[in-house]
Design a protein around this motif. Structure first.
Motif, PDB file in Angstrom:
ATOM      1  N   ILE A  56       0.816  -1.207   0.000  1.00 32.35           N
ATOM      2  CA  ILE A  56       0.000   0.000   0.000  1.00 32.35           C
ATOM      3  C   ILE A  56       0.860   1.271   0.000  1.00 32.35           C
ATOM      4  CG2 ILE A  56      -1.558   1.334   1.534  1.00 32.35           C
ATOM      5  CD1 ILE A  56      -3.052  -1.339   2.032  1.00 32.35           C
ATOM      6  N   SER A  57       2.013   1.215   0.632  1.00 33.22           N
ATOM      7  CA  SER A  57       2.786   2.454   0.768  1.00 33.22           C
ATOM      8  C   SER A  57       3.968   2.551  -0.201  1.00 33.22           C
ATOM      9  CB  SER A  57       3.278   2.613   2.211  1.00 33.22           C
ATOM     10  OG  SER A  57       4.004   1.471   2.602  1.00 33.22           O
ATOM     11  N   MET A  58       4.130   1.545  -1.054  1.00 30.58           N
ATOM     12  CA  MET A  58       5.214   1.597  -2.045  1.00 30.58           C
ATOM     13  C   MET A  58       4.882   2.632  -3.114  1.00 30.58           C
ATOM     14  SD  MET A  58       6.650  -1.831  -3.858  1.00 30.58           S
ATOM     15  CE  MET A  58       5.892  -2.955  -2.741  1.00 30.58           C
ATOM     16  N   ASP A  59       5.904   3.107  -3.827  1.00 28.70           N
ATOM     17  CA  ASP A  59       5.703   4.112  -4.878  1.00 28.70           C
ATOM     18  C   ASP A  59       5.247   3.438  -6.176  1.00 28.70           C
ATOM     19  OD1 ASP A  59       8.093   2.779  -5.107  1.00 28.70           O
ATOM     20  OD2 ASP A  59       9.139   4.460  -6.043  1.00 28.70           O
ATOM     21  N   LEU A  60       4.140   2.695  -6.082  1.00 26.32           N
ATOM     22  CA  LEU A  60       3.627   1.949  -7.235  1.00 26.32           C
ATOM     23  C   LEU A  60       2.124   1.812  -7.030  1.00 26.32           C
ATOM     24  CD1 LEU A  60       4.870   0.295  -9.658  1.00 26.32           C
ATOM     25  CD2 LEU A  60       4.631  -1.710  -8.209  1.00 26.32           C
ATOM     26  N   THR A  61       1.344   2.019  -8.096  1.00 30.56           N
ATOM     27  CA  THR A  61      -0.105   1.962  -7.926  1.00 30.56           C
ATOM     28  C   THR A  61      -0.622   0.530  -8.041  1.00 30.56           C
ATOM     29  OG1 THR A  61      -0.243   4.158  -8.857  1.00 30.56           O
ATOM     30  CG2 THR A  61      -2.296   2.906  -8.763  1.00 30.56           C
ATOM     31  N   ILE A  62      -1.291   0.094  -6.980  1.00 27.37           N
ATOM     32  CA  ILE A  62      -1.908  -1.231  -6.961  1.00 27.37           C
ATOM     33  C   ILE A  62      -3.356  -1.043  -6.511  1.00 27.37           C
ATOM     34  CG2 ILE A  62      -1.889  -3.475  -5.774  1.00 27.37           C
ATOM     35  CD1 ILE A  62       1.095  -3.321  -5.677  1.00 27.37           C
ATOM     36  N   ASP A  63      -4.300  -1.669  -7.219  1.00 28.35           N
ATOM     37  CA  ASP A  63      -5.708  -1.560  -6.822  1.00 28.35           C
ATOM     38  C   ASP A  63      -5.941  -2.333  -5.536  1.00 28.35           C
ATOM     39  OD1 ASP A  63      -6.538   0.115  -8.779  1.00 28.35           O
ATOM     40  OD2 ASP A  63      -7.266  -1.477 -10.119  1.00 28.35           O
ATOM     41  N   VAL A  64      -6.431  -1.627  -4.534  1.00 31.89           N
ATOM     42  CA  VAL A  64      -6.652  -2.257  -3.228  1.00 31.89           C
ATOM     43  C   VAL A  64      -8.155  -2.233  -2.924  1.00 31.89           C
ATOM     44  CG1 VAL A  64      -6.113  -2.164  -0.765  1.00 31.89           C
ATOM     45  CG2 VAL A  64      -4.380  -1.483  -2.436  1.00 31.89           C
ATOM     46  N   PRO A  65      -8.799  -3.410  -2.865  1.00 36.16           N
ATOM     47  CA  PRO A  65     -10.243  -3.450  -2.584  1.00 36.16           C
ATOM     48  C   PRO A  65     -10.562  -2.833  -1.211  1.00 36.16           C
ATOM     49  CG  PRO A  65      -9.449  -5.613  -3.308  1.00 36.16           C
ATOM     50  CD  PRO A  65      -8.239  -4.763  -3.067  1.00 36.16           C
ATOM     51  N   ASP A  66     -11.808  -2.345  -1.070  1.00 34.98           N
ATOM     52  CA  ASP A  66     -12.221  -1.699   0.187  1.00 34.98           C
ATOM     53  C   ASP A  66     -12.048  -2.614   1.397  1.00 34.98           C
ATOM     54  OD1 ASP A  66     -12.835   0.497  -1.249  1.00 34.98           O
ATOM     55  OD2 ASP A  66     -15.017   0.183  -1.244  1.00 34.98           O
ATOM     56  N   ASN A  67     -12.404  -3.899   1.223  1.00 37.64           N
ATOM     57  CA  ASN A  67     -12.269  -4.835   2.358  1.00 37.64           C
ATOM     58  C   ASN A  67     -10.814  -4.923   2.828  1.00 37.64           C
ATOM     59  OD1 ASN A  67     -14.940  -5.527   2.388  1.00 37.64           O
ATOM     60  ND2 ASN A  67     -14.688  -7.374   1.132  1.00 37.64           N
ATOM     61  N   ILE A  68      -9.904  -4.816   1.889  1.00 42.11           N
ATOM     62  CA  ILE A  68      -8.476  -4.901   2.234  1.00 42.11           C
ATOM     63  C   ILE A  68      -8.038  -3.623   2.938  1.00 42.11           C
ATOM     64  CG2 ILE A  68      -6.146  -5.151   1.294  1.00 42.11           C
ATOM     65  CD1 ILE A  68      -7.785  -7.714   1.095  1.00 42.11           C
ATOM     66  N   ASN A  69      -8.527  -2.491   2.457  1.00 46.89           N
ATOM     67  CA  ASN A  69      -8.190  -1.229   3.140  1.00 46.89           C
ATOM     68  C   ASN A  69      -8.698  -1.233   4.579  1.00 46.89           C
ATOM     69  OD1 ASN A  69      -6.623   0.585   1.574  1.00 46.89           O
ATOM     70  ND2 ASN A  69      -8.348   0.787   0.145  1.00 46.89           N
ATOM     71  N   ARG A  70      -9.903  -1.789   4.775  1.00 46.62           N
ATOM     72  CA  ARG A  70     -10.455  -1.846   6.141  1.00 46.62           C
ATOM     73  C   ARG A  70      -9.644  -2.814   7.010  1.00 46.62           C
ATOM     74  NH1 ARG A  70     -15.587  -0.759   3.495  1.00 46.62           N
ATOM     75  NH2 ARG A  70     -15.799  -2.933   2.860  1.00 46.62           N
ATOM     76  N   TRP A  71      -9.224  -3.918   6.414  1.00 46.22           N
ATOM     77  CA  TRP A  71      -8.384  -4.912   7.129  1.00 46.22           C
ATOM     78  C   TRP A  71      -7.067  -4.246   7.546  1.00 46.22           C
ATOM     79  CZ3 TRP A  71      -5.173  -9.064   4.252  1.00 46.22           C
ATOM     80  CH2 TRP A  71      -4.951 -10.187   5.039  1.00 46.22           C
ATOM     81  N   TYR A  72      -6.483  -3.519   6.617  1.00 48.08           N
ATOM     82  CA  TYR A  72      -5.221  -2.803   6.887  1.00 48.08           C
ATOM     83  C   TYR A  72      -5.413  -1.770   8.018  1.00 48.08           C
ATOM     84  CZ  TYR A  72      -1.226   0.294   5.916  1.00 48.08           C
ATOM     85  OH  TYR A  72      -0.096   1.078   6.012  1.00 48.08           O
ATOM     86  N   GLN A  73      -6.555  -1.068   7.977  1.00 54.35           N
ATOM     87  CA  GLN A  73      -6.827  -0.094   9.052  1.00 54.35           C
ATOM     88  C   GLN A  73      -6.893  -0.798  10.403  1.00 54.35           C
ATOM     89  OE1 GLN A  73      -6.713   3.130   8.718  1.00 54.35           O
ATOM     90  NE2 GLN A  73      -6.341   2.806   6.534  1.00 54.35           N
ATOM     91  N   ARG A  74      -7.525  -1.973  10.419  1.00 50.98           N
ATOM     92  CA  ARG A  74      -7.603  -2.729  11.683  1.00 50.98           C
ATOM     93  C   ARG A  74      -6.207  -3.116  12.167  1.00 50.98           C
ATOM     94  NH1 ARG A  74     -11.684  -5.733   8.736  1.00 50.98           N
ATOM     95  NH2 ARG A  74     -13.506  -4.422   8.994  1.00 50.98           N
ATOM     96  N   PHE A  75      -5.369  -3.558  11.250  1.00 53.54           N
ATOM     97  CA  PHE A  75      -3.997  -3.913  11.647  1.00 53.54           C
ATOM     98  C   PHE A  75      -3.270  -2.695  12.204  1.00 53.54           C
ATOM     99  CE2 PHE A  75      -3.916  -7.354   8.155  1.00 53.54           C
ATOM    100  CZ  PHE A  75      -4.254  -8.341   9.062  1.00 53.54           C
ATOM    101  N   SER A  76      -3.494  -1.557  11.550  1.00 54.49           N
ATOM    102  CA  SER A  76      -2.704  -0.371  11.916  1.00 54.49           C
ATOM    103  C   SER A  76      -3.035   0.124  13.326  1.00 54.49           C
ATOM    104  CB  SER A  76      -2.896   0.746  10.885  1.00 54.49           C
ATOM    105  OG  SER A  76      -4.218   1.221  10.944  1.00 54.49           O
ATOM    106  N   LEU A  77      -4.135  -0.358  13.905  1.00 50.49           N
ATOM    107  CA  LEU A  77      -4.478  -0.003  15.284  1.00 50.49           C
ATOM    108  C   LEU A  77      -3.762  -0.902  16.287  1.00 50.49           C
ATOM    109  CD1 LEU A  77      -8.333   0.481  14.843  1.00 50.49           C
ATOM    110  CD2 LEU A  77      -6.566   2.258  14.934  1.00 50.49           C
ATOM    111  N   ARG A  78      -3.128  -1.959  15.796  1.00 53.36           N
ATOM    112  CA  ARG A  78      -2.480  -2.914  16.698  1.00 53.36           C
ATOM    113  C   ARG A  78      -1.022  -2.501  16.907  1.00 53.36           C
ATOM    114  NH1 ARG A  78      -6.362  -6.957  16.834  1.00 53.36           N
ATOM    115  NH2 ARG A  78      -5.056  -8.168  18.249  1.00 53.36           N
ATOM    116  N   PRO A  79      -0.607  -2.307  18.166  1.00 48.46           N
ATOM    117  CA  PRO A  79       0.739  -1.780  18.426  1.00 48.46           C
ATOM    118  C   PRO A  79       1.866  -2.584  17.762  1.00 48.46           C
ATOM    119  CG  PRO A  79      -0.581  -1.729  20.422  1.00 48.46           C
ATOM    120  CD  PRO A  79      -1.403  -2.447  19.391  1.00 48.46           C
ATOM    121  N   GLY A  80       1.743  -3.913  17.750  1.00 47.28           N
ATOM    122  CA  GLY A  80       2.813  -4.734  17.161  1.00 47.28           C
ATOM    123  C   GLY A  80       2.942  -4.502  15.661  1.00 47.28           C
ATOM    124  N   TYR A  81       1.811  -4.320  14.981  1.00 44.95           N
ATOM    125  CA  TYR A  81       1.832  -4.065  13.527  1.00 44.95           C
ATOM    126  C   TYR A  81       2.410  -2.683  13.260  1.00 44.95           C
ATOM    127  CZ  TYR A  81       0.225  -4.308   8.655  1.00 44.95           C
ATOM    128  OH  TYR A  81       0.172  -4.363   7.272  1.00 44.95           O
TER     129      TYR A  81
END
Ligand code: GSH
Length: 218
Positions: A176-201
């Motif tokens: 998601i954060s690389m300098d390259l465009t990749i289509d990311v489905p909404d469910n994946i963005n929400r999954w990523y948001q959930r991970f980003s709330l976890r201190p270890g991630y």
């Protein structure tokens, strides 16, 4: 809960090492961490090769016993020190975790490597753009498959994260954060948001990886 005799060897910029650092934080374990490999070196010493003759990271040493392979280490830690929800013990439930972890190595990691090594770690002048474009499509297909699995779930197998989320979720931040465009489905963005709330991630997986840009030497 903790075990000061737990030793982790491996550079924190390795996504395979990040899986291990992420889960030890999730499980609130006490551990020592030694940066090995990449610019830190140290994975060609006699002592290290005695633990892992392949010279690769991560390596886990638990009270003197060596465990290798990142997904195996994650499962070992969850089984030894985790609460049941991280690694279900029933044969069928466990197979669901294993299925995603095997798929992750077989398909998702291969697609990710094509993008991460092919694009990010290779100097622009040396890139094979056709191969990168194919790997981008492979990544998008993997994300679509994960997205279908996540249609009615917060994490791959339900309400709580399991080792399957660790093995697969570790690739998301860089994709998601690389300098390259990749289509990311909404469910994946929400999954990523959930991970980003976890201190270890947040601490390990969302850490700066820019030292690897255009660096194919290690
Ligand atoms: N299948 C192994 C792969 C191990 C591997 O290839 N590790 C890489 C880092 S991701 C490594 O040790 N590279 C040498 C280095 O970092 O110096 C695992 O999952 O643990």
């Amino acid at each position: 809960m903790g075990n000061p005799a737990l030793e982790i060897f491996g550079r924190h910029t390795s996504y395979n090492v990040q899986k291990v650092l992420w889960i030890v934080d999730e499980l609130n374990l006490i551990y020592s961490h030694t940066e090995v490999g990449g610019r830190f070196g140290g994975n060609d010493t006699v002592e290290f090769l005695r633990m892992n003759p392949a010279g690769k990271v991560p390596v886990l040493r638990d009270r003197g016993k060596v465990v290798l392979e990142s997904n195996t280490i994650v499962r070992y830690l969850a089984q030894t020190y985790g609460i049941k929800s991280w690694l279900p013990s029933g044969a069928f439930e466990r197979s669901q975790c294993d299925q995603w972890m095997d798929w992750s190595i077989d398909r998702f990691e291969q697609a990710f490597v094509g993008v991460f090594w092919g694009h990010y770690r290779t100097p622009a002048a040396d890139r094979d753009n056709d191969a990168i474009a194919k790997s981008v499509v492979d990544c998008e297909n993997c994300l679509e498959l994960l997205s279908q699995q996540l249609a009615n779930k917060a994490f791959l197998l339900g309400t709580n994260p399991t080792v399957a989320d660790i093995a697969t979720g570790v690739f998301l931040h860089r994709l998601i954060s690389m300098d390259l465009t990749i289509d990311v489905p909404d469910n994946i963005n929400r999954w990523y948001q959930r991970f980003s709330l976890r201190p270890g991630y947040k601490k390990w997986v969302m850490s700066d990886f820019s030292e690897l840009k255009a660096r194919i030497g290690y």
